[in-house]
Design a protein around this motif. Structure first.
Motif, PDB file in Angstrom:
ATOM      1  N   ALA A 149     -11.596 -35.876 -15.427  1.00 37.71           N
ATOM      2  CA  ALA A 149     -12.208 -34.628 -14.994  1.00 37.71           C
ATOM      3  C   ALA A 149     -13.374 -34.856 -14.037  1.00 37.71           C
ATOM      4  CB  ALA A 149     -12.685 -33.832 -16.214  1.00 37.71           C
ATOM      5  N   THR A 150     -14.124 -35.930 -14.229  1.00 38.85           N
ATOM      6  CA  THR A 150     -15.284 -36.188 -13.365  1.00 38.85           C
ATOM      7  C   THR A 150     -14.880 -36.615 -11.961  1.00 38.85           C
ATOM      8  OG1 THR A 150     -15.407 -38.485 -14.136  1.00 38.85           O
ATOM      9  CG2 THR A 150     -16.705 -36.839 -15.341  1.00 38.85           C
ATOM     10  N   LYS A 151     -13.610 -37.021 -11.806  1.00 43.48           N
ATOM     11  CA  LYS A 151     -13.155 -37.472 -10.497  1.00 43.48           C
ATOM     12  C   LYS A 151     -12.182 -36.488  -9.836  1.00 43.48           C
ATOM     13  CE  LYS A 151     -13.601 -42.402 -11.561  1.00 43.48           C
ATOM     14  NZ  LYS A 151     -12.910 -43.714 -11.582  1.00 43.48           N
ATOM     15  N   ALA A 152     -12.079 -35.292 -10.408  1.00 46.23           N
ATOM     16  CA  ALA A 152     -11.119 -34.317  -9.896  1.00 46.23           C
ATOM     17  C   ALA A 152     -11.344 -34.003  -8.426  1.00 46.23           C
ATOM     18  CB  ALA A 152     -11.190 -33.042 -10.727  1.00 46.23           C
ATOM     19  N   GLU A 153     -12.604 -33.953  -8.017  1.00 41.08           N
ATOM     20  CA  GLU A 153     -12.910 -33.621  -6.626  1.00 41.08           C
ATOM     21  C   GLU A 153     -12.895 -34.849  -5.726  1.00 41.08           C
ATOM     22  OE1 GLU A 153     -13.093 -30.501  -5.688  1.00 41.08           O
ATOM     23  OE2 GLU A 153     -12.715 -29.994  -7.782  1.00 41.08           O
ATOM     24  N   HIS A 154     -12.611 -35.998  -6.303  1.00 42.63           N
ATOM     25  CA  HIS A 154     -12.596 -37.234  -5.514  1.00 42.63           C
ATOM     26  C   HIS A 154     -11.213 -37.513  -4.925  1.00 42.63           C
ATOM     27  CE1 HIS A 154     -16.469 -39.464  -6.653  1.00 42.63           C
ATOM     28  NE2 HIS A 154     -16.628 -38.186  -6.936  1.00 42.63           N
ATOM     29  N   VAL A 155     -10.254 -36.655  -5.192  1.00 43.25           N
ATOM     30  CA  VAL A 155      -8.908 -36.845  -4.656  1.00 43.25           C
ATOM     31  C   VAL A 155      -8.514 -35.605  -3.869  1.00 43.25           C
ATOM     32  CG1 VAL A 155      -6.491 -37.321  -5.178  1.00 43.25           C
ATOM     33  CG2 VAL A 155      -8.290 -38.289  -6.631  1.00 43.25           C
ATOM     34  N   LYS A 156      -8.215 -35.791  -2.588  1.00 37.30           N
ATOM     35  CA  LYS A 156      -7.774 -34.689  -1.734  1.00 37.30           C
ATOM     36  C   LYS A 156      -6.315 -34.906  -1.350  1.00 37.30           C
ATOM     37  CE  LYS A 156     -12.133 -33.034   0.190  1.00 37.30           C
ATOM     38  NZ  LYS A 156     -11.934 -31.630  -0.280  1.00 37.30           N
ATOM     39  N   PHE A 157      -5.670 -33.836  -0.930  1.00 38.19           N
ATOM     40  CA  PHE A 157      -4.218 -33.834  -0.710  1.00 38.19           C
ATOM     41  C   PHE A 157      -3.916 -33.185   0.632  1.00 38.19           C
ATOM     42  CE2 PHE A 157       0.169 -32.385  -1.598  1.00 38.19           C
ATOM     43  CZ  PHE A 157       0.695 -33.523  -2.214  1.00 38.19           C
ATOM     44  N   LEU A 158      -3.193 -33.895   1.493  1.00 41.19           N
ATOM     45  CA  LEU A 158      -2.848 -33.360   2.815  1.00 41.19           C
ATOM     46  C   LEU A 158      -1.351 -33.481   3.055  1.00 41.19           C
ATOM     47  CD1 LEU A 158      -3.799 -32.249   5.599  1.00 41.19           C
ATOM     48  CD2 LEU A 158      -3.968 -34.633   6.360  1.00 41.19           C
TER      49      LEU A 158
END
Length: 594
Positions: A128-137
């Motif tokens: 949960a603490t790294k949820a914003e550390h992965v982006k998707f394109l």
């Protein structure tokens, strides 16, 4: 046309993993998680944004071939044309975990989007603490499918995706934030357009052999990279010039509401051009395509700032290519200006699949200035040597050239078995070159020696290769022989020709070890010359002996020429005559029939 259905492999099921193991052998900087088919950097800089890509295999060097410093951090590979599962992808995210964040880049195919997206969400749920550390394109650059038809699924991802990998990877290596890497990658993805064209579909290893999808007279525009049918079939096959014009219309149209994807204005547009080999195209053809596209873009007032050409994203062994245009930004005040984009594109990378390109615009193509060709050489004699009936000689030459044109396909067929498959075309090129010289007045019966020298030059320039050299030497030697034999005479007689042919054959022997019987063109040529030495007036009998010698090459062991390198049992089994010898037979029979 037929699909190439044979492959070099141990088994279809082991091919992908064995290929990835081979890739890691090529580049020791890479490691392989065999269980999940994840190729990743062995020593990752955890202070830099990581880039993950992937999808079905069969597009090599995409995707694993682009893992390297300055490009991708990891690639997750599925089976041929099949997306990897979410567990595989999640393992890739875990292997590349870092302090800066991760950008996942996938082509717009349903399986890739769903499985990579699911893995991202599963990873976020577990961390949960790294949820914003992965982006998707998601990248979709195909213009073959119109906006209406693709309104829900969007455009397919094609070769333009590798430009996103390269530019985003170079920026990540510089230490940019995840948000900045994503922003630039998204800009590139939104400003690329790709269209492909194929001569035929490809064959997936392990599947049944099938008939060709396209007729010999057809090509398909807008083919996908998973054997999906194209948007249109075109017949007959257009010239490259016409085809490229059609493809550029699809890429650059601003009036077609269905395919107006790039905001070009035709005034100050600058692009990066990527010419991609879909797997089965020769480098020779690829070079011609690059030249044609670059030239055509210049004619549309579009400035090409970089040219990339080679094998980037394939469809296994598909004989075709795709064109990608990346429209560079016009607003230089943005952080991702044209200069920045080009700098990132030009940055070095250790990824083994990335092809070299020049870090500068292509040079302007200019026609090479050539000196005027020298006039045909003349014999060193005071009186020009002629034949008794110049019109008859013209008729003979025309008949010979017509016969070589008519027999091109059959001689070429023979050479595909007994040689390298070009003999018929080589003789045809020589024949057409001589015909042109005849029309231009450089070959005539009023100057036999000069005409033979011209024909020698034609053989050397138009035919080329071994055959061209042999014919060129023989014609030059024949000119010398006639000059000697007919010295002091204004007209070449049958006896002069017989003496000159004998001298020419001896001259030829100084440059080739072939002696009859050798299964080469020397066999019928020597039979003809020897027969004329006995009776210069009986051309018909000499031609018959030459024809018999050519036929006999079916049963002669190859001792010289290209056939000497062909497996002997194949020649015995096929009983195909030597193509060069058959060419001599065609020539001499045309002479005798006139």
């Amino acid at each position: 046309m037929g699909v190439q259905t044979k492959h070099f492999l141990n088994s279809p099921g082991s091919l992908v993993l064995e290929s990835l193991e081979g890739l890691c052998a090529v580049n020791p900087q890479l490691s392989l998680d065999s269980a999940n088919k994840v190729v990743h950097l062995t020593e990752q800089d955890k202070s830099k944004v990581a880039l993950i890509c992937g999808g079905g295999s069969g597009h090599e060097p995409s995707h694993a071939g682009f893992v390297g410093q300055g490009m991708l951090t990891a690639a997750v590979c599925g089976n041929v044309f099949a997306s990897p599962g979410p567990n595989q992808v999640r393992r890739g995210i875990e292997l590349t975990d870092n302090d800066k964040g991760t950008l996942i880049i996938v082509k717009n195919y349903t399986g890739d989007v769903l499985n990579f997206g699911l893995a991202k969400e599963q990873y976020a749920a577990q961390h949960a603490t790294k949820a914003e550390h992965v982006k998707f394109l998601v990248v979709g650059d195909d213009v073959a499918v119109g906006k209406t038809q693709g309104s829900i699924v969007g455009r397919r991802g094609l070769a333009g995706t590798v430009l996103v990998y390269k530019i985003a990877g170079a920026l990540a290596r510089e230490g940019a934030s995840l948000d900045k890497v994503y922003e630039v990658a998204e800009f590139v993805a939104n400003n690329i357009a790709t269209v492909g064209v194929g001569l035929e579909h490809c064959h997936v290893p392990g599947t049944a052999s099938g008939e060709g999808h396209l007729k010999n007279t057809e090509i398909e525009i807008g083919m996908g990279i998973h054997n999906e049918p194209g948007a249109q079939r075109v017949s007959p096959v257009p010239s490259l010039h016409e085809l490229v014009a059609q493809l550029l219309d699809l890429l650059l149209s601003t009036t077609d509401s269905e395919r107006s994807f790039l905001p070009v204005n035709g005034q100050d547009d600058e692009v990066v051009l990527l010419v991609n080999n879909l797997g089965g195209l020769s480098e020779l053809e690829l070079g011609g395509i690059v030249r044609e596209v670059e030239k055509s873009l210049g004619g549309r007032s579009i400035r090409v700032q970089r040219v990339l050409a080679g094998t980037f994203m394939t469809s296994l062994n598909m004989p075709g290519f795709s064109l990608t245009l990346l429209l560079l930004p016009k607003n230089s005040s943005k952080e991702y200006s044209a200069d920045v984009i080009l700098r990132l594109l030009d940055a070095s990378t250790s990824a083994p699949g990335w092809k070299w390109h020049s870090a500068s615009p292509p040079s302007t193509l200019t026609a090479t200035q050539q000196a005027k060709p020298a006039p045909p050489l003349k014999a060193g004699q005071s009186t020009t040597l002629r034949v008794a009936d110049p019109k008859a000689l013209t008729a003979v030459i025309e008949r010979v050239c017509a016969a070589l044109n008519q027999n091109e396909a059959e001689i070429t067929r023979m050479d595909t078995i007994a040689g390298d498959g070009d003999c018929g075309l080589t003789l045809q090129n020589g024949a057409n070159g001589v015909l042109q010289q005849l029309r231009d007045g450089n070959v005539s019966g009023n100057d036999v020696v000069g005409s033979l020298i011209v024909m020698s030059e034609v053989a050397a320039e138009k035919m080329g290769g071994t055959s061209g050299a042999l014919f060129s030497i023989f014609f030059s030697a024949l000119a010398q022989g006639l000059t000697t034999a007919a010295s002091g005479s204004g007209t070449a007689t049958a006896q002069h020709w017989a003496q000159a042919l004998s001298l020419a054959l001896q001259k030829l022997y100084t440059y080739t070890r072939a002696r009859p019987p050798s299964r080469t063109l020397v066999d019928p040529l020597a039979a003809f010359v020897t027969a004329l030495e006995g009776d210069a007036s009986d051309v018909g009998s000499a031609v018959q002996k030459a024809a018999q010698a050519a036929e006999h090459t079916r049963d002669v062991e190859a001792r010289a020429g290209r056939s000497a390198y062909v497996e002997g049992n194949l020649l015995k089994r096929e009983r195909v005559p030597d193509p060069g010898a058959w060419g001599i037979k065609v020539i001499l029979e045309a002479v005798a029939s006139t």
